[in-house]
Design a protein around this motif. Structure first.
Motif, mmCIF file in Angstrom:
data_model
loop_
_atom_site.group_PDB
_atom_site.id
_atom_site.type_symbol
_atom_site.label_atom_id
_atom_site.label_comp_id
_atom_site.label_asym_id
_atom_site.label_seq_id
_atom_site.Cartn_x
_atom_site.Cartn_y
_atom_site.Cartn_z
ATOM 1 N N ILE A 189 0.594 -1.269 -0.114
ATOM 2 C CA ILE A 189 0.199 0.092 0.423
ATOM 3 C C ILE A 189 0.568 0.993 -0.376
ATOM 4 O O ILE A 189 0.701 2.753 -0.163
ATOM 5 C CB ILE A 189 -0.731 0.052 1.617
ATOM 6 N N ASN A 194 -4.149 -1.495 -3.851
ATOM 7 C CA ASN A 194 -5.193 -1.895 -3.001
ATOM 8 C C ASN A 194 -4.652 -3.554 -2.191
ATOM 9 O O ASN A 194 -5.010 -4.082 -2.532
ATOM 10 C CB ASN A 194 -6.200 -1.664 -3.117
ATOM 11 N N ALA A 225 -6.596 -6.662 5.075
ATOM 12 C CA ALA A 225 -6.650 -5.873 5.684
ATOM 13 C C ALA A 225 -7.432 -6.473 6.636
ATOM 14 O O ALA A 225 -6.318 -5.756 7.838
ATOM 15 C CB ALA A 225 -7.682 -4.829 5.174
ATOM 16 N N HIS A 281 -1.493 4.056 4.719
ATOM 17 C CA HIS A 281 -3.175 3.993 4.442
ATOM 18 C C HIS A 281 -3.788 5.279 3.670
ATOM 19 O O HIS A 281 -5.711 5.575 3.401
ATOM 20 C CB HIS A 281 -3.638 3.123 5.334
ATOM 21 N N PRO A 301 -8.692 4.341 1.813
ATOM 22 C CA PRO A 301 -9.194 2.940 1.810
ATOM 23 C C PRO A 301 -9.925 2.124 1.167
ATOM 24 O O PRO A 301 -11.105 3.842 0.165
ATOM 25 C CB PRO A 301 -9.752 3.272 3.457
ATOM 26 N N GLU A 316 -11.297 -3.117 2.032
ATOM 27 C CA GLU A 316 -10.576 -3.115 2.710
ATOM 28 C C GLU A 316 -10.792 -2.499 4.211
ATOM 29 O O GLU A 316 -10.380 -3.139 5.195
ATOM 30 C CB GLU A 316 -9.381 -1.440 3.163
#
Length: 366
Positions: A12, A21, A27, A51, A56, A60
């Motif tokens: 990320i 992603n 996640a 992040h 996000p 996630e």
């Protein structure tokens, strides 16, 4: 150092051209490793800022919520509840500009028999605004003194419960200092808004500020298939409090369904007005006037919010009757009585806990 976490961090944090992603599983694993402190402080801080910069995704957020469901607390279902329990998701870092009406809304709903769950912690970076737990403490209800089992007792008897992070979810509370150290809200602050610390059928009502957040909420709930009902409110300072100086932006859906808009113009119902500014010293006296049914701008805000949520939760058949019911519950003193009921329930459990602690000391000494 966690090598597994380092690989996720590299994924990320590689920038706009090569960064990727996370999957839902990644996640969830990253969140689990941070909550359990399996990742190092350097890795946790780096993840939070990377992040945030990347932003996000709904997938996630779904994974992050999976980890919180696995490791976090949950209040158990109320057996006699005929409606989904409402979970109010408001920013953990509190309020600084407008007076919060959320506790009054919760009291109105509980007085009408609609169960409500709230969650949050103490003053939190980066905003360091007034949190809900402090407002409740000033009203005579100290949720911070209760264990999860005691909170469950209060929830079952009064229809209101509060998950207090430092006591009930210390793994999550241990990540709070990173917010101050990185100087920015991490995506955890977005995930918290839709977290549901309730094990039964729930209706999560989440506040938000930025429009893309609503899409992330919808994507995460679609993947997870829960909560069973979801409402988003572009409320005051990202809370669930409906504004009166503009038209509230409200969305509602169930997992797998399309978002539906609810358009309400406060002026059409006689509730248009200026927002009440936050004065921390004056807030509780203002709330006491509302609980006494005294007229004023803050009372109007409480009726506007209470009436809408009575209707939206199915207690009232339409908005007009919801507004009338909220006003009646306040003027009749029933909401004030509900507050006294909760205060006594919490105080009695706190006193009993003190008694047990004292008895334990006496026993060990004799």
């Amino acid at each position: 150092m966690s090598n597994a976490f380092r690989e996720i961090l590299r994924k990320i944090g590689s920038g706009p051209h090569t960064g990727e992603n996370m999957t839902r599983l990644e996640a969830a694993e990253a969140t689990r490793m941070m909550l359990l402190q399996e990742a190092t402080p350097a890795q946790i801080g780096a993840f939070m800022i990377a992040h945030r910069i990347k932003r996000p995704t709904g997938e996630e957020l779904a994974g992050m919520l999976d980890a919180c469901d696995q490791l976090g607390p949950k209040l158990q279902p109320i057996i006699d509840s005929q409606r989904p329990v409402i979970v109010l998701g408001t920013p953990y870092d509190g309020r600084s500009r407008t007076a919060p009406v959320t506790p009054l809304t919760a009291l109105i709903l509980a007085t009408a028999g609609q169960p409500v769950v709230m969650h949050g912690g103490d003053r939190m970076p980066t905003k360091e605004g007034l949190p809900l737990v402090e407002i409740w403490q000033s009203l005579g209800v100290d949720w911070s003194r209760l264990s999860l089992a005691q909170t469950q007792q209060v929830f079952e008897t009064t229809k209101i419960g509060f998950i207090y992070l430092p006591s009930h979810f210390p793994l999550a509370a241990s990540l709070v200092p990173y917010r101050d150290q990185i100087g920015k809200r991490p995506p955890f602050a977005t995930m918290e808004l839709m977290w549901c610390p309730y094990a039964g059928v729930a209706h999560v009502i989440a506040g938000f500020v930025h429009p893309p957040t609503e899409g992330m909420f919808q994507g995460a709930s679609a993947l997870r298939g829960k909560p069973q009902y979801f409402t988003t409110v572009k409320g005051l300072e990202g809370s669930c409090d409906l504004p009166r100086d503009r038209t509230p932006i409200i969305g509602t859906w169930q997992p797998g369904s399309d978002l539906e808009r609810i358009i309400l113009h406060p002026r059409d119902y006689g509730f248009e007005g200026k927002e009440v500014p936050l004065d921390e010293k004056a807030l509780v006296p203002e709330m006491q006037l509302v609980l006494q049914g005294k007229p004023g701008e803050f009372t109007q805000a409480a009726i506007w919010n209470g009436g809408f949520y009575l209707w939206h939760s199915g207690v009232a058949t339409d908005l007009s009757s919801g507004l009338a019911e909220a006003e009646n519950l306040l003027k009749s003193g029933q909401v004030a009585q509900k507050l006294q009921e909760i205060s006594k329930a919490v105080a009695s459990l706190s006193t009993f806990e003190k008694y047990l602690s004292g008895a334990g000391d006496l026993t060990s000494g004799g």
